[in-house]
Design a protein around this motif. Structure first.
Motif, PDB file in Angstrom:
ATOM      1  N   UNK A 399       0.882  -1.153   0.105  1.00 27.93           N
ATOM      2  CA  UNK A 399      -0.074  -0.213  -0.151  1.00 27.93           C
ATOM      3  C   UNK A 399       0.832   1.290   0.139  1.00 27.93           C
ATOM      4  N   UNK A 400       0.687   2.044  -0.988  1.00 24.34           N
ATOM      5  CA  UNK A 400       1.496   3.319  -1.194  1.00 24.34           C
ATOM      6  C   UNK A 400       0.570   4.535  -0.769  1.00 24.34           C
ATOM      7  N   UNK A 401       0.771   5.377   0.387  1.00 26.24           N
ATOM      8  CA  UNK A 401       0.245   6.301   0.753  1.00 26.24           C
ATOM      9  C   UNK A 401       1.037   7.685   0.671  1.00 26.24           C
ATOM     10  N   UNK A 436      -1.959  -1.691 -14.896  1.00 26.22           N
ATOM     11  CA  UNK A 436      -2.206  -0.585 -14.072  1.00 26.22           C
ATOM     12  C   UNK A 436      -3.813  -0.417 -14.155  1.00 26.22           C
ATOM     13  N   UNK A 437      -4.579  -0.170 -13.092  1.00 21.23           N
ATOM     14  CA  UNK A 437      -5.930   0.259 -13.126  1.00 21.23           C
ATOM     15  C   UNK A 437      -6.011   1.733 -12.513  1.00 21.23           C
ATOM     16  N   UNK A 513      -0.022  -6.222 -10.575  1.00 20.85           N
ATOM     17  CA  UNK A 513      -1.251  -5.419 -10.525  1.00 20.85           C
ATOM     18  C   UNK A 513      -1.147  -4.114  -9.817  1.00 20.85           C
ATOM     19  N   UNK A 514      -1.186  -2.861 -10.415  1.00 19.36           N
ATOM     20  CA  UNK A 514      -1.186  -1.643  -9.648  1.00 19.36           C
ATOM     21  C   UNK A 514      -2.600  -0.776  -9.548  1.00 19.36           C
ATOM     22  N   UNK A 515      -2.895  -0.865  -8.580  1.00 19.93           N
ATOM     23  CA  UNK A 515      -4.366  -0.079  -8.305  1.00 19.93           C
ATOM     24  C   UNK A 515      -4.245   1.165  -7.762  1.00 19.93           C
ATOM     25  N   UNK A 516      -4.518   2.230  -8.757  1.00 16.66           N
ATOM     26  CA  UNK A 516      -4.430   3.845  -8.420  1.00 16.66           C
ATOM     27  C   UNK A 516      -5.793   4.085  -7.934  1.00 16.66           C
ATOM     28  N   UNK A 546      -2.665   2.400  -4.197  1.00 19.83           N
ATOM     29  CA  UNK A 546      -2.582   3.742  -3.700  1.00 19.83           C
ATOM     30  C   UNK A 546      -3.827   4.082  -3.145  1.00 19.83           C
ATOM     31  N   UNK A 547      -4.076   4.368  -2.170  1.00 16.44           N
ATOM     32  CA  UNK A 547      -5.217   4.618  -1.467  1.00 16.44           C
ATOM     33  C   UNK A 547      -5.200   5.526  -0.223  1.00 16.44           C
TER      34      UNK A 547
END
Length: 583
Positions: A399-401, A436-437, A513-516, A546-547
């Motif tokens: 998780x990237x914040x 990437x989504x 899988x990268x979820x933006x 990212x969230x």
């Protein structure tokens, strides 16, 4: 002269690749037929010029036999062949035009759509506005203008060469009369036609030159107005909910006002140009008669000779005056050439950008995603993200914040290999599939099946698999609409579009899988269900998200945060605990 040679070089740079392509022999064959028919028409014009002399001489002498023969035999075959060659010249020119346009359109689409070039063109702020218009309309205008102007110019050159000899010989037979005195000046009719054309061309260029820039701007303003209309249609729901119709109408009026203001300038300039060209052409009708009529009334030449001289002079003068009569057309076409030239330069610049920025490389020695000395910058050169060292192992959930505007999305774009600003290296395992989504889920044109299979063809997705994944993401109601062609981007809510994107990812089976913020439109329960579905259906996939929600903490096992440093950029650091604030 330098501007003319530069413009010619630009035209050839755009045109020649087609005649060197895989269609070279077809293109050259069709062009040869068109040119051949045009040259044959010139030969028919020569025959018609001599027919003028014979016909009007017979008319003057009241020679019925010769008159009948010239009218119903000679004229018939000249007119018949002229009709046939004119029809087939247009037919084969149109055939060449549509094949050329087809090739040129695919060439530009290949360049624009390859390796994210279209995206980098937008980021780089290139002046190639409205690429859709340049591909859809300017290619048609270019091919049409090249053939119509080019073939017409070639025909006028051949006509000029042919009729100059005729007019030169007629000058010897009809000496110049000045105040009743004959003067034998070699080729004087040719020199008078040349002087008349030079004067007209100079005046035409002086008056009509601004039309090039005005036509260029007109096409731009028209495209801007059309783009605003399409954008309003695409965002009709938001505009209606915000009651933004007055604001949108004001913007549309502003853009259409630019269309009108520029067109009024074109009208004014065209009016002046038309006054000149119309007067020039009308005077050209009687100019040869003014010169030769004294010889006719003096009995030196007959009516047939008078009409032949007038016809030859008019033909030479028209050939020399090509740029006078075609100036408006040339100005509009020059604007098209400039737009295509700008588009090609913008594509080339975007392709150069592909070789800059963070390098995304496949590494056969690695099993993880590895980042070293990554610096992500904005288009203006300011550094926004630093990643000195990072290693993400397979099957981790990261998780990237970070605060809004800290560069999280730009970092993901760099990981996807589409961000051209920055430096450093990003290594992924050899043959790894990275997906990437983004937050705003894309819905392509077509049916739901096409959206699920994207970017693969819709027919590659079996109905059973499509129905299964739709049911898994909670969109069972869409199963019956799999192949219904509709504007699904407007018919589905933001949350539904994100569910479709998750279903697309499950079908794609990516390794990374990268979820933006790809689940931001879902409630916490639905978001957790989506992550559980991804974990169950894609057990071997590494997830980087990212969230901002604290509920995401339980769905990940590793935490990274973008922290602002003294220079104003943000550094990606490891955290033992999530750095998310409660929502």
């Amino acid at each position: 002269m330098r501007k003319l040679s530069s413009a010619l070089a630009t035209v050839l740079r755009i045109a020649l690749p087609y005649f060197r392509s895989s269609e070279m022999w077809i293109a050259l064959g069709l062009l040869g037929v068109v040119v051949g028919l045009r040259l044959f028409n010139v030969w028919l014009d020569v025959k018609f010029n001599y027919w003028n002399n014979d016909f009007y001489t017979a008319l003057q002498k009241k020679d019925w036999t010769t008159f009948f023969y010239q009218m119903f035999v000679v004229f018939s075959w000249i007119a018949g062949l002229t009709i046939i060659t004119t029809v087939y010249q247009i037919y084969f020119a149109q055939w060449l035009q549509i094949r050329w346009r087809n090739w040129l359109t695919h060439r530009y689409l290949d360049g624009w759509m390859s390796h994210g070039t279209h995206y980098r063109m937008r980021l780089a702020g290139n002046p190639a506005d409205n690429p859709d218009q340049r591909i859809a309309e300017d290619t048609d205008r270019f091919t049409d203008g090249f053939l119509s102007i080019g073939v017409a110019l070639l025909g006028q050159i051949v006509t000029l060469v042919t009729f100059v000899f005729i007019l030169w010989s007629l000058s010897a037979q009809a000496p110049l009369i000045i105040f009743g005195q004959p003067y034998a000046i070699p080729g004087y009719l040719v020199w008078l036609a040349l002087g008349y054309a030079i004067l007209g061309t100079a005046l035409t260029h002086w008056i009509g030159k601004p039309l090039v820039a005005l036509n260029f701007q007109q096409q731009r303003y028209e495209a801007d107005f059309r783009f605003a209309l399409v954008r309003l249609r695409e965002n009709a729901e938001e505009v209606a909910l915000l009651k933004g119709e007055p604001a949108e109408r004001a913007e549309l009026d502003h853009r259409f006002g630019a269309v009108l203001r520029n067109f009024y300038q074109i009208m004014s300039r065209t009016k002046r140009l038309t006054f000149l060209t119309a007067g020039y052409n009308q005077l050209a009708v009687i100019f040869p008669f003014i010169l030769i009529s004294p010889l006719y009334f003096a009995g030196t030449i007959e009516l047939g000779g008078l009409t032949q001289v007038a016809s030859a002079f008019g033909t030479v003068q028209a050939a020399l005056s090509f740029f006078v009569t075609a100036y408006s057309t040339l100005a509009a076409w020059k604007a098209v050439v400039d737009r295509l030239d700008g588009f090609e330069n913008a594509i080339a610049h975007a392709e150069d950008l592909e070789r800059t920025g963070p390098a995304l490389e496949e590494d056969g020695r690695e099993t993880a995603l590895v980042i070293r000395d990554l610096a992500v910058r904005l288009p203006d050169g300011r550094e926004i993200v630093q990643v000195p060292e990072l290693r993400v192992e397979p099957r981790q959930r990261v998780l990237v914040a970070g605060p809004s505007g800290s560069g999280k999305t730009s970092l993901f774009r760099a990981l996807g290999g589409v961000w051209p600003f920055g430096d450093g290296a990003i290594h992924i395992p050899q043959g790894a599939n990275l997906l990437i989504l983004p937050q705003d889920a894309y819905m392509p044109l077509g049916g739901i099946r096409a959206a699920l299979a994207y970017p693969e063809p819709a027919e590659t997705l079996p109905t059973e698999r499509a129905a299964d994944v739709l049911a898994a993401v909670g969109l069972s109601r869409l199963i019956q609409h799999l192949d219904e062609d509709a504007h699904w981007g407007n018919r589905l809510s933001g949350g539904e579009r994100q569910r479709v994107a998750i279903a697309r990812a499950i079908l794609a089976q990516p390794d990374w899988l990268l979820l933006d913020e790809a689940t931001s439109a879902l409630d916490e329960k639905a978001e957790a269900a989506a992550y559980d579905l991804i974990r169950n259906r894609l057990p071997g996939t590494t997830i980087i998200s990212i969230g901002h929600r604290t509920s995401l903490t339980a769905l990940h096992d590793r935490f990274l945060e973008l922290v602002e440093n003294r220079g104003g950029s943000h550094v990606l650091v490891e955290r033992a605990e999530p750095a998310l604030a409660p929502v």
